[in-house]
Enzyme design. Structure first.
Site, PDB file in Angstrom:
ATOM      1  N   TYR A   1      65.537  18.885  13.130  1.00 46.14           N
ATOM      2  CA  TYR A   1      66.388  17.848  12.538  1.00 46.14           C
ATOM      3  C   TYR A   1      65.707  16.484  12.512  1.00 46.14           C
ATOM      4  CZ  TYR A   1      70.208  21.269  12.717  1.00 46.14           C
ATOM      5  OH  TYR A   1      70.996  22.378  12.536  1.00 46.14           O
TER       6      TYR A   1
ATOM      7  N   LYS B   1      61.226  30.693  18.481  1.00 44.34           N
ATOM      8  CA  LYS B   1      60.698  31.601  17.461  1.00 44.34           C
ATOM      9  C   LYS B   1      59.202  31.344  17.470  1.00 44.34           C
ATOM     10  CE  LYS B   1      61.072  34.582  14.082  1.00 44.34           C
ATOM     11  NZ  LYS B   1      61.509  35.983  14.268  1.00 44.34           N
TER      12      LYS B   1
ATOM     13  N   ASP C   1      66.117  35.595  16.603  1.00 46.79           N
ATOM     14  CA  ASP C   1      66.767  36.709  15.901  1.00 46.79           C
ATOM     15  C   ASP C   1      67.322  37.714  16.909  1.00 46.79           C
ATOM     16  OD1 ASP C   1      64.031  36.903  16.373  1.00 46.79           O
ATOM     17  OD2 ASP C   1      63.528  37.685  14.395  1.00 46.79           O
TER      18      ASP C   1
ATOM     19  N   ASP D   1      72.229  24.799  17.349  1.00 46.59           N
ATOM     20  CA  ASP D   1      73.336  24.544  16.423  1.00 46.59           C
ATOM     21  C   ASP D   1      73.910  25.873  15.936  1.00 46.59           C
ATOM     22  OD1 ASP D   1      75.074  23.394  14.641  1.00 46.59           O
ATOM     23  OD2 ASP D   1      73.542  22.485  13.364  1.00 46.59           O
TER      24      ASP D   1
ATOM     25  N   ASP E   1      77.814  28.060  17.026  1.00 46.65           N
ATOM     26  CA  ASP E   1      78.903  28.549  16.170  1.00 46.65           C
ATOM     27  C   ASP E   1      79.169  30.015  16.514  1.00 46.65           C
ATOM     28  OD1 ASP E   1      78.981  26.093  14.687  1.00 46.65           O
ATOM     29  OD2 ASP E   1      79.525  27.196  12.865  1.00 46.65           O
TER      30      ASP E   1
HETATM   31 MN    MN Z   1      76.960  22.826  13.894  1.00 46.84          MN
END
Ligand code: MN
Ligand code: NAD
Length: 353
Positions: A136, A186, A219, A243, A247
């Site tokens: 980000y 990763k 993954d 992030d 979720d």
């Molecule tokens: Mn989010």
């Protein structure tokens, strides 16, 4: 004690849940002898549509003197998502060095996970997400716009300081919890930044010999959070991966409407910020049916950060009791038909009478 809290309801259901939760937090604190005064900032997409920016140019300076920032969510159907995010949340997390995004995932008793055979307490882990750089970082650009050879470059940034700033508290948390830390990267495909990240995890691990470190590629981690979520304790991950995984952590614990989040400035040189994991939810905004509990629990984490553990514990206990009570109001995302306000009113009865 007394605290000044900056409140930014933002957009969509962010406004609905913050409107309902803000008085509950103030009243609960008061019931414990803690004086909270709030200042509401009407920053967000409506401001952007009227004035061309999500917050004023001196926005950070205006927030600097507060003890904490309490955010709803940002995001508007008529404004591109990168404008809303880069216009408000990212400048605050980055500008205030809120390196640590700590997000617990907990399956409460009385809440059904979409995964079979998990009961209250079976899912209980916390993600430490790097919050100020990584994927980000605002590094890159677009060139030759509109031409055939148009190109976009988006670079990830990993610094030793900001990586350590999240890795160390993750180890601290693991040593206080069950002694297990899962490092999610990763680094097979991202051989510069993420191998550097792994090196820092290995270095810091030497200071925590009691913590067992598991390494997973993102993954595989996504798969295992569905296959064996009960085996996770503390997860440390980059900005993007943290992030995404939170979720997932939210939904396997019943709903994104139950998932709280913190953006912590570790050295407390600037305010930290507390918000639900979820966004402004275009699909349900304006209906008054958003689950306010993610925001309520974010409030509990705010009081915990401020050292007001009695207030934090009272709020967490009331939420747990409400969710375990089959007769209590609950919103549609967790199988009920109650409104946002009915849920916070019921909590107010439990917390302040
Ligand atoms: Mn989010
Ligand atoms: P979202 O989190 O807003 O919603 C995802 C899904 O979860 C939707 O179906 C929504 O109805 C449901 N949901 C979320 N919170 C809920 C709640 N409290 N109660 C009941 N259901 C809930 O994610 P999205 O739809 O991808 O994004 C919508 C907007 O929010 C976009 O503009 C996005 O950029 C923004 N966003 C902002 C933040 C933030 O402010 N921190 C975080 C995520 C997304």
């Amino acid at each position: 004690m007394s605290y000044d809290i900056a409140v930014i309801p933002g957009d969509g259901i962010g406004i609905e849940v913050v409107d309902a939760v803000e008085p509950l937090l103030v009243d609960t604190a008061a019931a414990h002898g803690v004086d909270v005064s709030t200042t509401i900032f009407d920053w967000g997409s409506e401001r952007y549509l009227d004035e061309g920016s999500m917050m004023p140019e001196d926005g950070l300076a205006r927030l600097e003197s507060f003890d904490a920032v309490f955010l709803g969510a940002v995001g508007h159907p008529d404004v591109p998502d990168h404008v809303t995010l880069r216009g408000l949340r990212l400048p605050i997390t980055k500008g205030f060095n809120q390196h640590v995004c700590k997000r617990p995932s907990y399956l409460f008793e009385g809440v059904r996970s979409p995964l079979r055979n998990y009961e209250g307490g079976d899912i209980d882990f916390v993600v430490y997400r790097q919050n100020t750089e990584g994927e980000y970082a605002d590094v890159g650009g677009r060139e030759h716009r509109g031409f055939e050879n148009e190109v976009a470059v988006q670079a990830s940034v990993f610094t030793r300081e900001a990586t350590e700033a999240v890795v160390r508290p993750a180890f601290e948390a693991a040593s206080e919890r069950n002694g297990k830390l899962t490092n999610v990267t990763k680094s097979n495909a991202q051989a510069h930044g993420m191998v550097f990240w792994d090196d820092i995890v290995a270095e810091v691990s030497e200071d925590y010999p009691g913590v067992e470190v598991e390494r997973l590629l993102v993954d595989a981690a996504s798969m295992d959070l569905v296959r064996r979520p009960d085996e996770f304790d503390v997860i440390v991950a980059s900005n993007l991966f943290g992030d995404v995984l939170t979720d997932l952590g939210g939904i396997i614990s019943g709903s994104l409407g139950l998932a709280p989040s913190t953006n912590i400035n570790p050295d407390r040189s600037s305010p930290s910020m507390f918000e639900p994991v979820h966004g402004s939810a275009f699909d349900i905004m304006g209906e008054g049916v958003a689950n306010p509990l993610a925001t309520v629990l974010s409030g509990a984490l705010m009081f915990d950060h401020l050292g007001e553990t009695a207030v934090a514990t009272a709020i967490e206990t009331a939420v747990a009791e409400q969710l375990a009570d089959a007769a209590a109001p609950r919103t549609a995302d967790i199988g009920g038909d109650a409104t946002t306000v009915a849920v916070t009113d019921d909590l107010a009865t439990r917390l302040v009478g």
